[in-house]
Scaffold this motif. Structure first.
Motif, mmCIF file in Angstrom:
data_model
loop_
_atom_site.group_PDB
_atom_site.id
_atom_site.type_symbol
_atom_site.label_atom_id
_atom_site.label_comp_id
_atom_site.label_asym_id
_atom_site.label_seq_id
_atom_site.Cartn_x
_atom_site.Cartn_y
_atom_site.Cartn_z
ATOM 1 N N UNK A 1 83.807 51.199 55.679
ATOM 2 C CA UNK A 1 84.634 51.695 56.787
ATOM 3 C C UNK A 1 85.207 50.553 57.616
ATOM 4 N N UNK A 2 84.381 49.511 57.817
ATOM 5 C CA UNK A 2 84.767 48.433 58.721
ATOM 6 C C UNK A 2 85.446 47.250 58.030
ATOM 7 N N UNK A 3 85.375 47.223 56.691
ATOM 8 C CA UNK A 3 85.983 46.088 55.978
ATOM 9 C C UNK A 3 85.129 44.841 56.010
ATOM 10 N N UNK A 4 83.787 45.016 55.932
ATOM 11 C CA UNK A 4 82.871 43.876 55.841
ATOM 12 C C UNK A 4 82.461 43.688 54.377
ATOM 13 N N UNK A 5 81.785 42.567 54.096
ATOM 14 C CA UNK A 5 81.155 42.385 52.784
ATOM 15 C C UNK A 5 79.732 42.929 52.853
ATOM 16 N N UNK A 6 79.185 43.288 51.678
ATOM 17 C CA UNK A 6 77.844 43.874 51.654
ATOM 18 C C UNK A 6 77.007 43.267 50.526
ATOM 19 N N UNK A 7 75.770 42.905 50.873
ATOM 20 C CA UNK A 7 74.864 42.332 49.870
ATOM 21 C C UNK A 7 73.715 43.268 49.549
ATOM 22 N N UNK B 1 73.864 51.590 64.594
ATOM 23 C CA UNK B 1 74.430 50.507 63.779
ATOM 24 C C UNK B 1 75.914 50.323 64.094
ATOM 25 N N UNK B 2 76.633 51.441 64.254
ATOM 26 C CA UNK B 2 78.070 51.323 64.566
ATOM 27 C C UNK B 2 78.281 50.647 65.922
ATOM 28 N N UNK B 3 77.441 51.009 66.906
ATOM 29 C CA UNK B 3 77.561 50.394 68.235
ATOM 30 C C UNK B 3 77.266 48.893 68.152
ATOM 31 N N UNK B 4 76.273 48.545 67.346
ATOM 32 C CA UNK B 4 75.927 47.129 67.166
ATOM 33 C C UNK B 4 77.136 46.355 66.620
ATOM 34 N N UNK B 5 77.776 46.912 65.586
ATOM 35 C CA UNK B 5 78.911 46.198 64.994
ATOM 36 C C UNK B 5 80.149 46.238 65.906
ATOM 37 N N UNK B 6 80.300 47.310 66.697
ATOM 38 C CA UNK B 6 81.388 47.327 67.697
ATOM 39 C C UNK B 6 81.265 46.118 68.632
ATOM 40 N N UNK B 7 80.020 45.917 69.082
ATOM 41 C CA UNK B 7 79.748 44.812 70.021
ATOM 42 C C UNK B 7 80.052 43.454 69.369
ATOM 43 N N UNK B 8 79.624 43.309 68.114
ATOM 44 C CA UNK B 8 79.873 42.052 67.385
ATOM 45 C C UNK B 8 81.382 41.795 67.308
ATOM 46 N N UNK B 9 82.147 42.841 66.945
ATOM 47 C CA UNK B 9 83.600 42.647 66.783
ATOM 48 C C UNK B 9 84.268 42.361 68.128
ATOM 49 N N UNK B 10 83.814 43.053 69.179
ATOM 50 C CA UNK B 10 84.377 42.817 70.511
ATOM 51 C C UNK B 10 84.159 41.364 70.934
ATOM 52 N N UNK B 11 82.949 40.873 70.706
ATOM 53 C CA UNK B 11 82.641 39.491 71.099
ATOM 54 C C UNK B 11 83.439 38.485 70.266
ATOM 55 N N UNK B 12 83.572 38.774 68.978
ATOM 56 C CA UNK B 12 84.333 37.858 68.119
ATOM 57 C C UNK B 12 85.792 37.787 68.567
ATOM 58 N N UNK B 13 86.401 38.960 68.775
ATOM 59 C CA UNK B 13 87.805 38.997 69.212
ATOM 60 C C UNK B 13 87.976 38.287 70.552
ATOM 61 N N UNK B 14 87.015 38.501 71.446
ATOM 62 C CA UNK B 14 87.102 37.890 72.769
ATOM 63 C C UNK B 14 86.999 36.374 72.653
ATOM 64 N N UNK B 15 86.070 35.904 71.820
ATOM 65 C CA UNK B 15 85.937 34.449 71.631
ATOM 66 C C UNK B 15 87.218 33.876 71.043
ATOM 67 N N UNK B 16 87.858 34.647 70.140
ATOM 68 C CA UNK B 16 89.118 34.156 69.550
ATOM 69 C C UNK B 16 90.196 34.082 70.622
ATOM 70 N N UNK B 17 90.297 35.140 71.429
ATOM 71 C CA UNK B 17 91.322 35.128 72.485
ATOM 72 C C UNK B 17 91.069 33.974 73.454
#
Ligand code: FMN
Length: 350
Positions: free
Chosen positions: A87-93, A303-319
């Motif tokens: 759903x999110x477009x991540x890789x999976x191991x 799990x979805x909330x956890x990954x939401x937070x990760x993506x928000x922080x990543x985007x913010x760090x990029x900005x």
């Protein structure tokens, strides 16, 4: 089978709620400061976190790192996390396919292609087990799950502490060379002790193009096996609890060797840490235990909330570093301080 199943369940229990973290060793990502850009001229919606790895498009530089397989509980976890990856477009191991090799009837516990048809999917074998398998057996294991690539894990510290673990690690390079000869996409990974520059140079010279540093600072697999060890072996495990190369140091030591992909796994718990790892030379961040805990403690919504937070922080760090895309983030100015600077001054690791 009972033995492998019990070990897998122990691993999941300990990783979810046991005392298995490094106590004093950190990832050293706290020694990386990204330079603030007060005039970024970017909009959050215009930040592009997508990238290509091994010919597959990911929407974010995130790998849900290999953890499990072989039991009914493992099957549920694989399916739930792989669904999120799709759903999110991540890789999976996937976790080690050894159980599936020994017990082909357990194959369904690794099957995620029904829920993750387009995901970059990584199979998994230990280097000692892979060395004992024929080329056909390895290829069959990958084909059976539809994996895009094979992670070969190196875990000598964990094996030494594990009761009945492997004790003979000779022939590892020859095994990697043989697997490369099959034309497989190969990811050489650790499991929490990190890859040194010396290991990076030797595998790169063989032709390995992808690594997962799985460094120290998150889950200590020596700790996991120490918890499971017989009483008389516990002091030995405790002595090596902190063993390993911190994730940030391992990424920086691998970066000069020209890999196509470097996954920064080991203690990653935030999107800012993924951004820092990318600025150090990683391609993407990998997360194992924190993803498992988010799922097991909060079900799918957790799990979805956890990954939401990760993506928000990543985007913010990029900005906040003025990085419109991951190529720009890789070039973002950064300051390296403290112990990480000491690791990078190492002159004997090459
Ligand atoms: C429950 C669990 C099982 C794991 N099993 C495997 C495995 O079978 N093969 C492997 O290569 N790594 C395995 N790992 C290691 C992870 O892929 C990762 O390298 C390591 O845990 C460090 O990441 P973390 O600090 O985010 O947990 C496992 C990790 C966890 C938490």
């Amino acid at each position: 089978m009972a033995d492998i199943s019990r070990r897998k369940d122990d691993h999941l229990d300990l990783a979810t709620s046991g005392d298995v973290a490094f106590k004093t060793t950190t990832t050293l990502l706290e020694c990386v400061r990204l330079l603030h850009d007060a005039l970024p001229e970017l909009a959050v919606d215009g930040i592009d976190t997508s990238l290509e790895i091994m010919g597959k498009r990911l929407r974010a530089p995130i790998l849900i790192a290999g953890m499990t397989g072989g039991t009914e509980r493992a099957e549920r976890i694989n399916k739930e996390l792989a669904t999120i990856a799709e759903e999110r477009g991540y890789a999976f191991g996937l976790g080690s396919q050894r159980a599936m090799h020994k017990h082909p009837e357990k194959r369904h516990t690794y099957a995620v292609r029904d829920v993750a048809p387009t995901t970059l999917l990584l199979g998994n074998l230990g280097i000692v087990q892979a060395g004992q398998m024929s080329n056909d057996q390895v290829q069959d294991l990958l084909a059976a799950v539809g994996a895009d690539a094979l992670c070969v894990h190196l875990n000598p510290a964990m094996e030494l502490v594990q009761d009945g673990g492997d004790r003979d690690f000779r022939g590892g390079l020859a095994t990697l060379e043989r697997l490369l000869g099959l034309g497989l996409k190969l990811v050489v990974k650790e499991t929490g002790c990190g890859l040194s520059g010396h290991v990076a140079r030797r595998v790169r010279q063989l032709g390995v193009e992808h690594v997962d540093v799985s460094g120290a600072g998150g889950t200590s697999w020596v700790a996991v096996e120490t918890q499971r060890a017989a009483a008389e072996r516990k002091p030995f495990g405790q002595a090596f609890w902190e063993w390993g190369i911190p994730t940030a140091a391992s990424v920086a030591l691998c970066a000069p060797h020209g890999f196509r992909t470097i996954f920064a796994t080991g203690g990653i718990s935030s999107g800012l840490e993924i951004a820092k790892a990318i600025a150090l030379g990683a391609t993407a961040g990998g997360i194992a235990r924190k993803a498992l805990q988010a799922l097991e403690n909060g079900r799918n919504a957790g799990a979805l909330a956890f990954f939401d937070q990760i993506e928000l922080e990543l985007r913010s760090a990029m900005l906040l570093t003025g990085s419109q895309n991951l190529r720009a983030l890789a070039q973002a100015p950064r300051l390296i301080t403290g112990e990480l600077r000491d690791w990078l001054a190492l002159t004997t690791d090459h």
